[in-house]
Design an enzyme around this catalytic site. Structure first.
Site, mmCIF file in Angstrom:
data_model
loop_
_atom_site.group_PDB
_atom_site.id
_atom_site.type_symbol
_atom_site.label_atom_id
_atom_site.label_comp_id
_atom_site.label_asym_id
_atom_site.label_seq_id
_atom_site.Cartn_x
_atom_site.Cartn_y
_atom_site.Cartn_z
ATOM 1 N N ASN A 394 0.822 -1.200 0.000
ATOM 2 C CA ASN A 394 0.000 0.000 0.000
ATOM 3 C C ASN A 394 0.864 1.261 0.000
ATOM 4 O OD1 ASN A 394 -1.976 2.007 0.431
ATOM 5 N ND2 ASN A 394 -3.246 0.618 1.612
ATOM 6 N N ASP A 395 1.401 1.612 1.160
ATOM 7 C CA ASP A 395 2.134 2.876 1.281
ATOM 8 C C ASP A 395 3.375 2.937 0.395
ATOM 9 O OD1 ASP A 395 0.319 3.766 3.254
ATOM 10 O OD2 ASP A 395 1.391 2.597 4.769
ATOM 11 N N VAL A 396 4.003 1.789 0.139
ATOM 12 C CA VAL A 396 5.250 1.781 -0.631
ATOM 13 C C VAL A 396 5.020 1.986 -2.121
ATOM 14 C CG1 VAL A 396 6.456 0.345 1.060
ATOM 15 C CG2 VAL A 396 5.241 -0.743 -0.843
#
Length: 468
Positions: A394-396
């Site tokens: 997700n965040d990466v």
């Protein structure tokens, strides 16, 4: 110390260095682990039978042998049975055990060297070393247990009002109180126990506010502290192999900590005192909500897209580990490869919940190491990639790191999957990741959302590809 024991310690030290070097690459990591473990076994045997053997009662050997046997059996059983999704928790737990050992050794040595039964006062250097072992070991112990609890979901982030101020004041109190004990050259065990309790509390407060997105950095830092604690206990006993081993672990952990901080474009102080990974609080503080519409897809449509692709890049994340879908994704890779598709895996330095989590996870399913490509090497390849399959990450992969200065992850190096021609994202729902913010990638016109459990969705995808 006998010459034989010195030679044994030298051999053990060399095995530690060689083993650490081999651990730097997946293909040689297993061999490096075996070499290092063999050196440690050799050092333990040498210490037991060659270090002051004439002064050791037989009962001590019985107790030590029993402890080694029980610990070895328990460690073997735990290591063999632990699921890959629980590996970060196991690493945190083992870190905590190392810290706990250091604090217990410090307490014992304070009683032996400084306690009220001694007629001669210990030097300030010895007292300082003992107190350092107690403080660092205590912080590592409770900090690691908190990290373990947060990773298995039994504990949420705890943010007291002005928690940075509280932590800083408590840390200064620990330093001042330790200095007081050293300067006053007191032999009061009561004061040491007060220091121990305060250190345990600080270890809890140190890790409790830090969010799940920063857990890889926290685990690495705590691992470094465990090494430092081991080196300090080596100083207490004048044991060179403990000192060297502790220094290697401490320095390697610290280097890895800074490497991961650089991978997120953040300082270590920002990880410890910042708000990244703090969930909803962070999302609220980061400003506006991402707008747009999402485009859903099915396993059948995704299979068609991948079947006719020339190059496919798979981006694994923690969701892949949670679903235990590493074997299915390897099967997917093999099917695509047989169809002539060029398949590789994009590995972000902080994907997962511990350093190298995705590498270890994929290694369990026998993925070829050459297919695991680091972020800096894979990013230039995305413009020429036909399909990117994001599974559980997700965040990466959030473009907000490039596009939104108000985002808490702004400036963090990410996998530039938005540059690929087509993007398939597998997620259970539209819930935010550990950074607590929405992902701009999900609203990209090139992105198709494949909702569902990773293992179930990938199994359907594999079945569709087999029928083509």
């Amino acid at each position: 110390m006998s010459i034989a024991l010195s030679i044994i310690y030298l051999i053990a030290t060399v095995t530690f260095v060689i083993g650490l070097k081999l651990l730097g690459h997946p293909e040689t990591a297993k061999k490096g682990n075996i070499i290092s473990a063999s050196g440690m076994i050799l050092a333990i045997i040498g210490t037991l039978f060659l270090h002051g053997i004439e002064d050791v009662p037989t009962i001590n050997y019985v107790l030590i042998g029993a402890a080694l046997l029980v610990g070895s059996i328990l460690g073997w059983i735990i290591a063999m049975k632990v699921a890959m999704t629980k590996m970060p928790e196991l690493v945190s737990l083992f870190n905590g055990f190392g810290g706990g050992s250091a604090l217990l050794i410090g307490l014992i040595e304070f009683g032996n060297n400084v306690g009220v039964h001694d007629t001669e006062k210990a030097s300030s250097a010895i007292v300082s070393t003992i107190l350092s072992a107690i403080v660092i070991g205590s912080i590592t112990f409770t900090g690691s247990l908190v990290a373990w609890a947060k990773l298995n979901g039994s504990m949420k982030d705890v943010r007291l009002p002005k928690y940075n101020l509280i932590n800083n004041i408590l840390f200064l109190i620990l330093v001042a109180f330790s200095a007081y004990i050293v300067v006053m050259n007191t032999d009061s065990l009561l004061l040491v126990y007060v220091l121990l309790i305060a250190s345990l509390i600080y270890g809890y407060l140190f890790v409790a506010p830090i969010g799940g997105a920063d857990m890889p950095v926290v685990i690495s830092l705590l691992n470094s502290l465990t090494g430092i604690a081991a080196a300090i206990t080596g100083v207490l006993y004048g044991n060179m192999v403990m000192i060297v081993g502790g220094i290697l672990v401490g320095s390697a952990g610290l280097i890895l900590t800074f490497v991961m901080c650089n991978a997120m474009n953040r300082s270590l102080s920002n990880v410890i005192f910042g708000a990244f990974g703090g969930g909803a609080e962070v999302a609220a503080a980061s400003g506006g909500k991402v707008g747009g519409t999402i485009k859903k897809t099915t396993a059948s449509d995704s299979a068609v897209m991948m079947n006719y692709a020339n190059k496919v890049v798979i981006v694994p994340g923690y969701g892949l580990a949670v679903a235990q879908a590493q074997h299915v994704i390897h099967e997917l890779e093999e099917i695509l490869t047989k169809k002539g598709v060029d398949v590789s895996y994009a590995i972000h330095p902080v994907a997962g919940r511990m350093p190298g989590h995705m590498n270890v996870l994929l290694a369990e399913s026998n993925v070829n190491y050459d297919k695991l490509i680091e972020m800096d090497d894979i990013n230039p390849q995305f413009p020429n990639t036909d399909v990117v399959l994001v599974v559980g990450a997700n965040d990466v992969v959030n473009p907000a790191a490039h596009n939104d200065p108000s985002s808490p992850i702004y400036g963090m190096p990410i996998l530039d999957v938005e540059n690929a021609k087509h993007i398939i994202v597998n997620k259970r729902s539209m819930n935010a990741g550990y950074a607590g913010i929405e992902n701009e990638l999900f609203y990209n016109q090139k992105t198709s959302m494949l909702f569902g459990d990773a293992k179930e969705a990938l199994t359907k995808l594999v079945a569709e590809l087999k029928n083509m």
